[in-house]
Write a protein that holds these residues in place. Structure first.
Motif, PDB file in Angstrom:
ATOM      1  N   VAL A  76     -36.218  39.775  -8.602  1.00  0.00           N
ATOM      2  CA  VAL A  76     -37.359  40.423  -7.950  1.00  0.00           C
ATOM      3  C   VAL A  76     -37.952  39.502  -6.890  1.00  0.00           C
ATOM      4  CG1 VAL A  76     -39.658  41.403  -8.294  1.00  0.00           C
ATOM      5  CG2 VAL A  76     -37.853  41.851  -9.970  1.00  0.00           C
ATOM      6  N   VAL A  77     -38.086  38.215  -7.204  1.00  0.00           N
ATOM      7  CA  VAL A  77     -38.607  37.255  -6.223  1.00  0.00           C
ATOM      8  C   VAL A  77     -37.686  37.210  -5.002  1.00  0.00           C
ATOM      9  CG1 VAL A  77     -39.101  34.819  -5.768  1.00  0.00           C
ATOM     10  CG2 VAL A  77     -39.818  35.852  -7.921  1.00  0.00           C
ATOM     11  N   ARG A  78     -36.383  37.164  -5.248  1.00  0.00           N
ATOM     12  CA  ARG A  78     -35.427  37.162  -4.137  1.00  0.00           C
ATOM     13  C   ARG A  78     -35.625  38.386  -3.248  1.00  0.00           C
ATOM     14  NH1 ARG A  78     -32.437  40.952  -2.806  1.00  0.00           N
ATOM     15  NH2 ARG A  78     -31.781  41.269  -4.955  1.00  0.00           N
ATOM     16  N   SER A  79     -35.801  39.555  -3.855  1.00  0.00           N
ATOM     17  CA  SER A  79     -35.995  40.788  -3.087  1.00  0.00           C
ATOM     18  C   SER A  79     -37.322  40.783  -2.331  1.00  0.00           C
ATOM     19  CB  SER A  79     -35.931  41.998  -4.012  1.00  0.00           C
ATOM     20  OG  SER A  79     -36.080  43.200  -3.300  1.00  0.00           O
ATOM     21  N   VAL A  80     -38.362  40.277  -2.974  1.00  0.00           N
ATOM     22  CA  VAL A  80     -39.682  40.199  -2.335  1.00  0.00           C
ATOM     23  C   VAL A  80     -39.614  39.335  -1.073  1.00  0.00           C
ATOM     24  CG1 VAL A  80     -41.989  39.215  -2.605  1.00  0.00           C
ATOM     25  CG2 VAL A  80     -41.052  40.684  -4.389  1.00  0.00           C
ATOM     26  N   ILE A  81     -38.933  38.194  -1.180  1.00  0.00           N
ATOM     27  CA  ILE A  81     -38.805  37.296  -0.027  1.00  0.00           C
ATOM     28  C   ILE A  81     -37.935  37.931   1.053  1.00  0.00           C
ATOM     29  CG2 ILE A  81     -37.905  35.070   0.752  1.00  0.00           C
ATOM     30  CD1 ILE A  81     -38.530  34.011  -2.095  1.00  0.00           C
ATOM     31  N   GLU A  82     -36.781  38.443   0.658  1.00  0.00           N
ATOM     32  CA  GLU A  82     -35.812  38.970   1.620  1.00  0.00           C
ATOM     33  C   GLU A  82     -36.349  40.174   2.380  1.00  0.00           C
ATOM     34  OE1 GLU A  82     -31.138  40.505   1.635  1.00  0.00           O
ATOM     35  OE2 GLU A  82     -32.005  39.559  -0.149  1.00  0.00           O
ATOM     36  N   ASN A  83     -37.176  40.991   1.719  1.00  0.00           N
ATOM     37  CA  ASN A  83     -37.680  42.217   2.334  1.00  0.00           C
ATOM     38  C   ASN A  83     -39.124  42.117   2.806  1.00  0.00           C
ATOM     39  OD1 ASN A  83     -35.375  44.263   1.835  1.00  0.00           O
ATOM     40  ND2 ASN A  83     -35.639  43.321  -0.177  1.00  0.00           N
ATOM     41  N   ASN A  84     -39.664  40.895   2.846  1.00  0.00           N
ATOM     42  CA  ASN A  84     -41.021  40.640   3.361  1.00  0.00           C
ATOM     43  C   ASN A  84     -42.074  41.527   2.695  1.00  0.00           C
ATOM     44  OD1 ASN A  84     -40.126  38.697   5.314  1.00  0.00           O
ATOM     45  ND2 ASN A  84     -39.403  40.395   6.591  1.00  0.00           N
ATOM     46  N   LEU A  85     -41.956  41.690   1.372  1.00  0.00           N
ATOM     47  CA  LEU A  85     -42.883  42.581   0.675  1.00  0.00           C
ATOM     48  C   LEU A  85     -44.286  42.003   0.569  1.00  0.00           C
ATOM     49  CD1 LEU A  85     -40.673  44.016  -2.215  1.00  0.00           C
ATOM     50  CD2 LEU A  85     -41.077  44.928   0.068  1.00  0.00           C
ATOM     51  N   CYS A  86     -44.430  40.708   0.803  1.00  0.00           N
ATOM     52  CA  CYS A  86     -45.751  40.090   0.673  1.00  0.00           C
ATOM     53  C   CYS A  86     -46.554  40.128   1.971  1.00  0.00           C
ATOM     54  CB  CYS A  86     -45.620  38.658   0.166  1.00  0.00           C
ATOM     55  SG  CYS A  86     -45.250  38.578  -1.596  1.00  0.00           S
ATOM     56  N   GLU A  87     -46.119  40.935   2.924  1.00  0.00           N
ATOM     57  CA  GLU A  87     -46.941  41.140   4.117  1.00  0.00           C
ATOM     58  C   GLU A  87     -48.238  41.842   3.750  1.00  0.00           C
ATOM     59  OE1 GLU A  87     -44.632  43.217   6.993  1.00  0.00           O
ATOM     60  OE2 GLU A  87     -43.545  41.435   7.667  1.00  0.00           O
TER      61      GLU A  87
END
Length: 413
Positions: free
Chosen positions: A85-96
């Motif tokens: 999940v962390v990998r996906s959050v980083i890769e897809n810029n979900l923390c914008e």
């Protein structure tokens, strides 16, 4: 004959309603907290787990399913849910947009000795919240976790909670702990001897009773927490009290993964932990993302169902509504039409697909727990009225064929 692989288990139709109930409870509660679902691949680069979980853990050393794909890349079946999940959050810029609150329901794989409630393939409901260093993040997550377990039917839950500090204060504690472990090295198990050099904190997670007795005299992490970690932990505890969430502080609780910082917790049914997690503020940066504080939990579904059943918690079955039985071959097309009309109206229904006798159709309907059985034959086609039997008590009522769906609706309302 080829059998199911060791350490795995088929989910059979008789048990599927239990899994559906757990998943429905997870989706209901996460919706109340505005938590969105995420799904990640069942396999990832093995390096993802080596970097996140820690190379001193049993998961990495003993339990990961690692393989090389046709491109020569080293891959691994996911042994836990957070790293992907962390990998996906980083890769897809979900923390914008923050906070980012996510949940998953997925299978995990660990090559370990199978035992009750623990399989080499198991399934987990997990949640991960990204974006805030505030104690409100733990409080929100634990509130949601408690609501989820209450939705399942648990009423006698215990929350174990501890703070394992930040990198700064934990370094001082590890130093003191290493000195203690040296003094008892002849008395602890081989796994603890290995961990004492690589990651001394993990020795406290040992399940060996003799080791646990020795560690009752070990230095306490609470004596080494820095002021920031102390105030953070105190605020979490106060927030739990304000919400009426019962807890007890357990300084032996450290969890088994290297990425945790500060808060760690387990929600237990008696002595069995059914849900656990904590804060991991450094993991996003460790995996190549921006510094992003996070909290999360994981809940093993097999273990949860087993714990619920020992408590006498019953999972509601989806009871099928109407079975339309054909008394003769000439009535089969009408049975199909009635079933289609019921399904179009959102009512579960079925008719014979096997060419069974009327007696066999009733037997099937009874075994499948249908609430009602309608019987259609030549006389019913001529009269335009169909007898409908309520299976619970045998009461029978005639319904008009040309208003059959409304008649069924009135029966089940």
């Amino acid at each position: 004959m080829i059998n199911v692989p060791k350490g795995t288990k088929d989910m059979l139709p008789a048990d599927s309603h239990k899994w559906q109930a757990v998943e429905a409870a997870a989706k209901k509660i996460t919706a109340l907290y505005n938590v969105k679902q995420i799904r990640t691949p069942v396999f990832e680069s093995a390096d993802l787990f080596l970097r996140s979980i820690g190379d001193s853990t049993d998961i990495v050393n003993k339990e990961m399913y690692i393989f090389e794909d046709k491109g020569g890349r080293k891959m691994a079946l996911r042994p836990e849910g957070t790293a992907g999940v962390v990998r996906s959050v980083i890769e897809n810029n979900l923390c914008e947009t923050l906070p980012q609150k996510l949940f998953y329901i997925e299978s995990l794989y660990r090559y370990e000795q199978p035992q009750a409630g623990r399989y080499r393939e198991h399934h987990q409901f997990g949640a991960e919240f990204y974006g805030s260093p505030l104690p409100e993040f733990e409080i929100e997550l634990l509130s949601m976790a408690s609501d989820f377990l209450r939705e399942i039917g648990f009423s006698d839950l215990r929350l174990r909670i501890n703070s394992i500090g930040c990198e700064k204060c934990r370094a001082e504690f590890n130093k003191a702990l290493r000195e203690f472990l040296k003094s008892v090295s002849d008395d602890i198990c081989d796994d603890c001897k290995r961990r004492a050099d690589v990651n001394p904190l993990r020795t406290l997670d040992c399940k060996n009773p003799s080791c646990q007795k020795i560690y009752s005299k070990a230095p306490k992490i609470s004596d080494y927490l820095c002021d920031d970690c102390k105030s953070h932990h105190a605020a979490v505890i106060k927030g739990l009290s304000d919400l009426g969430i019962e807890y007890y502080e357990d300084e032996s609780l450290v969890r088994g993964l290297d990425y945790y910082t500060r808060t760690v917790f387990e929600l237990c049914d008696g002595d069995l932990a059914v849900l656990g997690g904590g804060r991991y503020d450094n993991l996003c940066q460790q995996l190549g993302g921006k510094p992003t504080p996070c909290v999360g939990f994981g809940c093993g579904i097999e273990r949860l169902i087993a714990a619920a059943e020992t408590r006498g918690i019953e999972f509601n079955r989806n009871i099928p509504t109407v079975y339309v039985a054909a008394q003769c071959d000439g009535a089969r097309s009408e049975c199909v039409r009635l079933v289609k009309a019921l399904r179009d109206a959102g009512i579960s229904a079925e008719s014979d697909l096997m060419g069974k006798s009327l007696k066999a159709q009733f037997k099937y309907a009874d075994r499948q727990a249908f609430a009602f059985v309608a019987t259609v034959g030549e006389s019913e086609l001529q009269s335009g009225k169909v007898p409908v039997k309520r299976m619970s008590d045998g009461h029978t009522q005639e319904l008009a064929l040309n208003d059959f769906v409304n008649g069924i609706k009135n029966l089940i309302s």
